[in-house]
Enzyme design. Structure first.
Site, PDB file in Angstrom:
ATOM      1  N   ARG A  42     -18.705 -16.124 -10.206  1.00 42.03           N
ATOM      2  CA  ARG A  42     -19.099 -16.351 -11.605  1.00 42.03           C
ATOM      3  C   ARG A  42     -18.363 -17.575 -12.135  1.00 42.03           C
ATOM      4  NH1 ARG A  42     -17.376 -14.754 -16.669  1.00 42.03           N
ATOM      5  NH2 ARG A  42     -19.006 -14.299 -18.174  1.00 42.03           N
ATOM      6  N   SER A 113     -27.336  -7.013 -16.028  1.00 43.51           N
ATOM      7  CA  SER A 113     -26.479  -6.487 -17.092  1.00 43.51           C
ATOM      8  C   SER A 113     -27.350  -5.770 -18.121  1.00 43.51           C
ATOM      9  CB  SER A 113     -25.745  -7.625 -17.804  1.00 43.51           C
ATOM     10  OG  SER A 113     -24.910  -8.298 -16.905  1.00 43.51           O
ATOM     11  N   LYS A 142     -14.485 -12.740 -21.647  1.00 43.87           N
ATOM     12  CA  LYS A 142     -15.816 -13.304 -21.931  1.00 43.87           C
ATOM     13  C   LYS A 142     -15.949 -13.401 -23.445  1.00 43.87           C
ATOM     14  CE  LYS A 142     -20.605 -11.675 -21.137  1.00 43.87           C
ATOM     15  NZ  LYS A 142     -21.533 -12.728 -21.000  1.00 43.87           N
TER      16      LYS A 142
END
Ligand code: TZP
Ligand code: MG
Length: 210
Positions: A42, A113, A142
């Protein structure tokens, strides 16, 4: 031995270079030694690397996964996943439509997600192999996150969702059990491992709770 996706999702490490205090290659090797069962590349956010350097890092991390029998999943970037023949892709609600990604990646693993029951049901209908549900707890890793859901949302989803579910967001050693108790098959973590001075020990302590 053929391990099921559910087994592989037990301790899911998500990481890009900006999440690490040390070299990401070292962090991933250590994390796998400690018990990580699946990995997601990621590489996003302000300080992320790009272009050839990013591609090189992806390939290095994929090699480490391959050498250890750990599935290598790419976040968002379907083109990268296809280019390097990753094991799968993980997308969010703001990414490409699920059905398009499924068409492109074929049999590869597809993670989505989901934050609500509705998103979870749609993801399953459209071909998701597993769901990432969160944020379970408050996290600073995040920035563009939805409201904290708490593990109960997984419990609710369990009434109709049968594919594997992992909880994500603010999970550390002290919270693994609560997430699993609410029906998750595994936990996905970034900082609990990537920010530790010993990623190996951090992964080991998490895996001991699973
Ligand atoms: N999606 C929801 S919360 C989150 C992502 C990628 C961040 C998880 O990071 P951490 O450090 O495990 O809280
Ligand atoms: Mg995304």
């Amino acid at each position: 031995m053929i391990t099921s996706l559910k087994e592989k999702l037990k301790l899911y490490f998500v990481m890009g270079s900006s999440n690490c205090k040390q070299d990401p290659r070292y962090v991933l090797r250590e994390a796998i030694e400690g018990g990580v069962t699946m990995y997601q590349f990621r590489e996003k956010g302000d300080k992320c690397i790009t272009g050839q350097i990013r591609l090189g890092l992806a390939k290095d991390l994929q090699r480490i996964c391959k050498d250890n029998g750990v599935p290598f999943i790419v976040n968002d970037d379907v083109d990268l996943a296809m280019e390097i023949d990753a094991d799968g892709v993980h997308i969010g609600q703001e990414d490409q439509p699920i059905e398009n990604v499924r068409t492109i990646i074929g049999e590869k693993i597809l993670g989505v997600s989901a934050h609500t029951m509705e998103e979870a049901n749609i993801a399953v209908q459209k071909g998701a192999d597993y769901l990432g549900v969160g944020p379970m707890y408050r996290t600073t890793t995040k920035s563009d996150i939805r409201e904290v859901q708490g593990p109960k949302v997984i419990n609710q989803m369990r009434s109709c969702i049968t594919i594997p579910i992992v909880g994500i967001g603010g999970i550390d050693e002290s919270r693994v059990k609560e997430v699993i108790r609410n029906g998750a098959d595994g936990v996905a973590v970034i900082s609990a491992i990537s920010q530790s001075t010993s990623p190996r020990l951090a992964a080991r302590y998490l895996s001991e709770k699973l």
